[in-house]
Design a protein around this motif. Structure first.
Motif, PDB file in Angstrom:
ATOM      1  N   MET A   1       0.912  -1.317  -0.126  1.00 58.93           N
ATOM      2  CA  MET A   1      -0.202   0.045  -0.082  1.00 58.93           C
ATOM      3  C   MET A   1       0.973   1.314  -0.006  1.00 58.93           C
ATOM      4  SD  MET A   1      -2.677  -1.426   2.899  1.00 58.93           S
ATOM      5  CE  MET A   1      -1.239  -2.229   3.633  1.00 58.93           C
ATOM      6  N   ALA A   2       0.727   2.176  -0.966  1.00 56.04           N
ATOM      7  CA  ALA A   2       1.404   3.356  -1.293  1.00 56.04           C
ATOM      8  C   ALA A   2       1.242   4.399  -0.082  1.00 56.04           C
ATOM      9  CB  ALA A   2       0.934   4.174  -2.450  1.00 56.04           C
ATOM     10  N   TRP A   3       2.113   4.999   0.387  1.00 55.99           N
ATOM     11  CA  TRP A   3       2.372   5.881   1.483  1.00 55.99           C
ATOM     12  C   TRP A   3       2.007   5.224   2.984  1.00 55.99           C
ATOM     13  CZ3 TRP A   3       4.751  10.178   1.635  1.00 55.99           C
ATOM     14  CH2 TRP A   3       4.974  10.727   0.183  1.00 55.99           C
TER      15      TRP A   3
ATOM     16  N   THR B   1       4.699  -6.166  -8.781  1.00 57.91           N
ATOM     17  CA  THR B   1       4.408  -4.920  -9.260  1.00 57.91           C
ATOM     18  C   THR B   1       2.968  -4.625  -9.550  1.00 57.91           C
ATOM     19  OG1 THR B   1       4.311  -6.074 -11.477  1.00 57.91           O
ATOM     20  CG2 THR B   1       6.518  -5.339 -10.838  1.00 57.91           C
ATOM     21  N   GLY B   2       2.537  -3.392  -9.772  1.00 51.42           N
ATOM     22  CA  GLY B   2       1.079  -2.931  -9.882  1.00 51.42           C
ATOM     23  C   GLY B   2       0.985  -1.723 -10.727  1.00 51.42           C
ATOM     24  N   ALA B   3      -0.161  -1.510 -11.149  1.00 48.16           N
ATOM     25  CA  ALA B   3      -0.640  -0.390 -12.028  1.00 48.16           C
ATOM     26  C   ALA B   3       0.151  -0.393 -13.552  1.00 48.16           C
ATOM     27  CB  ALA B   3      -0.319   0.891 -11.222  1.00 48.16           C
TER      28      ALA B   3
ATOM     29  N   PRO C   1       3.993 -10.477 -10.152  1.00 49.59           N
ATOM     30  CA  PRO C   1       3.155  -9.144 -10.374  1.00 49.59           C
ATOM     31  C   PRO C   1       1.861  -9.483  -9.869  1.00 49.59           C
ATOM     32  CG  PRO C   1       4.338 -10.271 -12.429  1.00 49.59           C
ATOM     33  CD  PRO C   1       4.661 -11.039 -11.344  1.00 49.59           C
ATOM     34  N   VAL C   2       1.150  -8.152  -9.885  1.00 46.16           N
ATOM     35  CA  VAL C   2      -0.197  -8.104  -9.343  1.00 46.16           C
ATOM     36  C   VAL C   2      -0.890  -7.869 -10.949  1.00 46.16           C
ATOM     37  CG1 VAL C   2      -2.166  -6.973  -8.395  1.00 46.16           C
ATOM     38  CG2 VAL C   2       0.122  -7.154  -7.350  1.00 46.16           C
ATOM     39  N   VAL C   3      -1.793  -8.836 -11.309  1.00 47.12           N
ATOM     40  CA  VAL C   3      -2.520  -8.862 -12.715  1.00 47.12           C
ATOM     41  C   VAL C   3      -4.089  -8.490 -12.398  1.00 47.12           C
ATOM     42  CG1 VAL C   3      -0.728 -10.075 -13.479  1.00 47.12           C
ATOM     43  CG2 VAL C   3      -2.930 -11.319 -12.641  1.00 47.12           C
ATOM     44  N   PRO C   4      -4.779  -7.834 -13.277  1.00 43.13           N
ATOM     45  CA  PRO C   4      -6.006  -7.593 -13.408  1.00 43.13           C
ATOM     46  C   PRO C   4      -6.869  -8.320 -14.172  1.00 43.13           C
ATOM     47  CG  PRO C   4      -5.067  -5.787 -14.360  1.00 43.13           C
ATOM     48  CD  PRO C   4      -3.897  -6.742 -14.162  1.00 43.13           C
ATOM     49  N   SER C   5      -6.061  -9.040 -15.098  1.00 44.98           N
ATOM     50  CA  SER C   5      -6.791  -9.690 -16.060  1.00 44.98           C
ATOM     51  C   SER C   5      -5.989 -11.174 -16.488  1.00 44.98           C
ATOM     52  CB  SER C   5      -7.079  -9.103 -17.450  1.00 44.98           C
ATOM     53  OG  SER C   5      -5.640  -8.814 -18.078  1.00 44.98           O
TER      54      SER C   5
ATOM     55  N   VAL D   1      -7.545  -0.158  -9.350  1.00 43.20           N
ATOM     56  CA  VAL D   1      -8.384  -1.589  -9.547  1.00 43.20           C
ATOM     57  C   VAL D   1      -8.819  -1.666 -11.075  1.00 43.20           C
ATOM     58  CG1 VAL D   1      -9.634  -1.609  -7.271  1.00 43.20           C
ATOM     59  CG2 VAL D   1     -10.586  -0.319  -9.073  1.00 43.20           C
ATOM     60  N   GLY D   2      -8.745  -2.949 -11.201  1.00 47.55           N
ATOM     61  CA  GLY D   2      -9.299  -3.362 -12.604  1.00 47.55           C
ATOM     62  C   GLY D   2     -10.808  -3.639 -12.456  1.00 47.55           C
ATOM     63  N   ASP D   3     -11.352  -4.212 -13.690  1.00 45.58           N
ATOM     64  CA  ASP D   3     -12.849  -4.395 -13.875  1.00 45.58           C
ATOM     65  C   ASP D   3     -13.272  -5.438 -13.059  1.00 45.58           C
ATOM     66  OD1 ASP D   3     -13.133  -1.925 -15.213  1.00 45.58           O
ATOM     67  OD2 ASP D   3     -12.660  -3.008 -17.302  1.00 45.58           O
TER      68      ASP D   3
ATOM     69  N   GLY E   1      -8.689   6.780 -16.945  1.00 44.08           N
ATOM     70  CA  GLY E   1      -7.711   5.535 -17.062  1.00 44.08           C
ATOM     71  C   GLY E   1      -7.096   4.916 -15.870  1.00 44.08           C
ATOM     72  N   HIS E   2      -7.345   5.680 -14.677  1.00 49.79           N
ATOM     73  CA  HIS E   2      -6.754   4.655 -13.567  1.00 49.79           C
ATOM     74  C   HIS E   2      -7.802   4.674 -12.556  1.00 49.79           C
ATOM     75  CE1 HIS E   2      -5.335   8.796 -12.299  1.00 49.79           C
ATOM     76  NE2 HIS E   2      -4.528   8.739 -13.507  1.00 49.79           N
ATOM     77  N   PRO E   3      -8.741   3.982 -12.462  1.00 47.93           N
ATOM     78  CA  PRO E   3      -9.886   3.743 -11.292  1.00 47.93           C
ATOM     79  C   PRO E   3      -9.354   3.468  -9.852  1.00 47.93           C
ATOM     80  CG  PRO E   3     -10.100   2.102 -13.083  1.00 47.93           C
ATOM     81  CD  PRO E   3      -8.921   2.868 -13.547  1.00 47.93           C
TER      82      PRO E   3
HETATM   83  O1  TUI Z   1      -1.515  -1.169  -8.189  1.00 50.22           O
HETATM   84  C1  TUI Z   1      -2.497  -1.621  -7.548  1.00 50.22           C
HETATM   85  N1  TUI Z   1      -2.866  -0.916  -6.531  1.00 50.22           N
HETATM   86  C2  TUI Z   1      -2.466   0.371  -6.662  1.00 50.22           C
HETATM   87  S1  TUI Z   1      -1.159   1.542  -6.948  1.00 50.22           S
HETATM   88  C3  TUI Z   1      -1.699   2.836  -6.239  1.00 50.22           C
HETATM   89  S2  TUI Z   1      -0.915   4.101  -6.418  1.00 50.22           S
HETATM   90  C4  TUI Z   1      -1.659   5.240  -7.353  1.00 50.22           C
HETATM   91  N2  TUI Z   1      -2.198   6.347  -6.959  1.00 50.22           N
HETATM   92  C5  TUI Z   1      -3.059   7.059  -7.760  1.00 50.22           C
HETATM   93  C6  TUI Z   1      -3.620   6.757  -9.152  1.00 50.22           C
HETATM   94  C7  TUI Z   1      -3.200   5.377  -9.548  1.00 50.22           C
HETATM   95  C8  TUI Z   1      -2.155   4.624  -8.498  1.00 50.22           C
HETATM   96  C9  TUI Z   1      -2.604   2.559  -5.394  1.00 50.22           C
HETATM   97  N3  TUI Z   1      -3.201   1.315  -5.466  1.00 50.22           N
HETATM   98  N4  TUI Z   1      -2.978  -2.817  -7.585  1.00 50.22           N
HETATM   99  C10 TUI Z   1      -2.408  -3.838  -8.508  1.00 50.22           C
HETATM  100  C11 TUI Z   1      -3.151  -3.268  -9.825  1.00 50.22           C
HETATM  101  N5  TUI Z   1      -2.512  -3.621 -10.876  1.00 50.22           N
HETATM  102  N6  TUI Z   1      -4.425  -3.232  -9.825  1.00 50.22           N
HETATM  103  C12 TUI Z   1      -4.309  -2.842 -11.545  1.00 50.22           C
HETATM  104  C13 TUI Z   1      -3.140  -3.171 -11.912  1.00 50.22           C
HETATM  105  C14 TUI Z   1      -2.823  -3.496 -13.375  1.00 50.22           C
HETATM  106  C15 TUI Z   1      -3.467  -2.616 -14.395  1.00 50.22           C
HETATM  107  C16 TUI Z   1      -3.129  -2.876 -15.516  1.00 50.22           C
HETATM  108  C17 TUI Z   1      -1.829  -4.231 -13.595  1.00 50.22           C
HETATM  109  C18 TUI Z   1      -1.296  -4.278 -15.082  1.00 50.22           C
HETATM  110  C19 TUI Z   1      -2.140  -3.491 -15.976  1.00 50.22           C
HETATM  111  O2  TUI Z   1      -1.574  -3.676 -17.118  1.00 50.22           O
HETATM  112  C20 TUI Z   1      -2.034  -2.868 -18.151  1.00 50.22           C
HETATM  113  C21 TUI Z   1      -1.193  -2.741 -19.163  1.00 50.22           C
HETATM  114  O3  TUI Z   1      -1.259  -3.487 -20.076  1.00 50.22           O
HETATM  115  O4  TUI Z   1      -0.272  -1.565 -19.234  1.00 50.22           O
END
Ligand code: TUI
Length: 315
Positions: free
Chosen positions: A21-23, A95-97, A116-120, A146-148, A227-229
């Motif tokens: 968790m960030a911060w 990894t995330g996001a 890695p953390v994956v949403p799909s 979050v993913g969908d 684009g970043h829910p």
């Molecule tokens: O990463 C997370 N949770 C997070 S990151 C975060 S910091 C942040 N703050 C503000 C705006 C955005 C982020 C707070 N919480 N969870 C893992 C996660 N990864 N969820 C979704 C994904 C993900 C989304 C797209 C992983 C891969 C992905 O690939 C898309 C692509 O092809 O690039």
């Protein structure tokens, strides 16, 4: 005792991972979870290389057990973060996001286990092919980015698509959730919200109180338009952000600007008006402050008892 492939691969006692968790997820929280027999994670989030190194070194002083670092791929410091985790020989990186495949060779060459953390399913397949040791399949019930898909729909589809261990995340905070995750084919769980109220978590007291007081319907997703829910607790800030997302006179730049720095304001200052309190839907279930050792042990024992008792349903 629940032993799964994840325990072997990560060299941990209980198949419980703490979300990065960030911060919030600092060296103290990560070390407490690792000392409890799970896998603690330091959040690299938007820290620069030296700040991340300091946290890693601190965690090494606090625990002899394996711990990990979560690299948030939207960070401007991703390259520095990668260099530091490699130099410091961190055991595990999640990894995330974003898509981590461009960065995986460097980490694997340094002996790091990449999870890695994956949403799909598509991203799960991509990282498995590239050499990930496991994936965290995270459903949209979770807090933060979050993913969908929901955890219930995502986990079994990821389990069927790849042949490395799958860790379930999103909406899990007790033994029932953990047992359900195992029934879906997962061999471990990752939890963030559950560890937010842990005794060893250094997040601001107001943040902990908000999580402890949260009801089932108290979270909201904002940021879809950008684009970043992101899932957060409902607050004056998140409600006004949600409103502006539907206002076509507000530009995307203005929306981005509104969100800047708000997670820090929540986590460090406990700013109930302007802060962004990232939190999962399962917060309503969390009513007590436990130590990381209690969280890890209780959830695993509860899951074990539920799984042992599950034969009652079979006639
Ligand atoms: O990463 C997370 N949770 C997070 S990151 C975060 S910091 C942040 N703050 C503000 C705006 C955005 C982020 C707070 N919480 N969870 C893992 C996660 N990864 N969820 C979704 C994904 C993900 C989304 C797209 C992983 C891969 C992905 O690939 C898309 C692509 O092809 O690039």
């Amino acid at each position: 005792m629940i032993k799964s492939k994840l325990c072997e691969i990560l060299n941990i006692e209980y198949p419980v991972v703490q979300g990065g968790m960030a911060w919030i997820a600092d060296a103290e929280l990560a070390a407490a979870v690792s000392n409890a027999g799970g896998l603690g994670m330091i959040a690299a989030m938007n820290s620069n290389g030296e700040q991340i190194r300091e946290q890693i070194r601190k965690a090494k002083e606090l625990t002899n057990r394996p711990f990990g670092v979560n690299i948030m791929l939207m960070s401007p410091f991703v390259k520095e973060a990668l260099d530091v985790v490699c130099e410091e020989h961190v055991a595990v990186v999640s990894t995330g996001a974003g898509n981590p495949t461009p960065y995986m060779d460097q980490m694997m060459a340094a002996g790091i286990k990449v999870m890695p953390v994956v949403p799909s399913v598509a991203i799960a397949k991509m990282v498995a092919r590239k050499g990930a040791v496991a994936v965290v399949a995270e459903g949209g019930e979770s807090g933060g980015h979050v993913g969908d898909l929901t955890t219930m729909a995502l986990v079994p589809q990821v389990v069927d698509a790849i042949d490395i261990p799958v860790v379930a995340a999103g909406g899990i905070a007790d033994g029932r959730g953990m047992a359900a995750a195992f029934m879906l084919g997962a061999c471990g769980v990752q939890m963030g919200t559950r560890f937010l109220t842990a005794v060893e978590c250094n997040v601001h007291e107001n943040y902990k109180q908000r999580v402890l007081n949260a009801k089932d319907i108290d979270t909201i997703v904002t940021g879809k338009r950008l684009g970043h829910p992101v899932r957060t607790l409902k607050s004056p800030f998140s409600k006004s952000l949600a409103q502006r997302e539907y206002d076509s006179t507000v530009t995307n730049e203005e929306l981005e600007q509104m969100g800047a720095g708000t997670l820090r304001m929540a986590a460090k200052e406990g700013d109930l008006e302007k802060g962004s309190f990232m939190c999962g839907q399962i917060a309503g279930l969390i009513k007590e402050r436990l130590t990381c050792a209690e969280i890890v042990k209780n959830i695993t024992e509860e899951a074990e008892n539920i799984m042992k008792g599950a034969t009652q349903w079979v006639k």
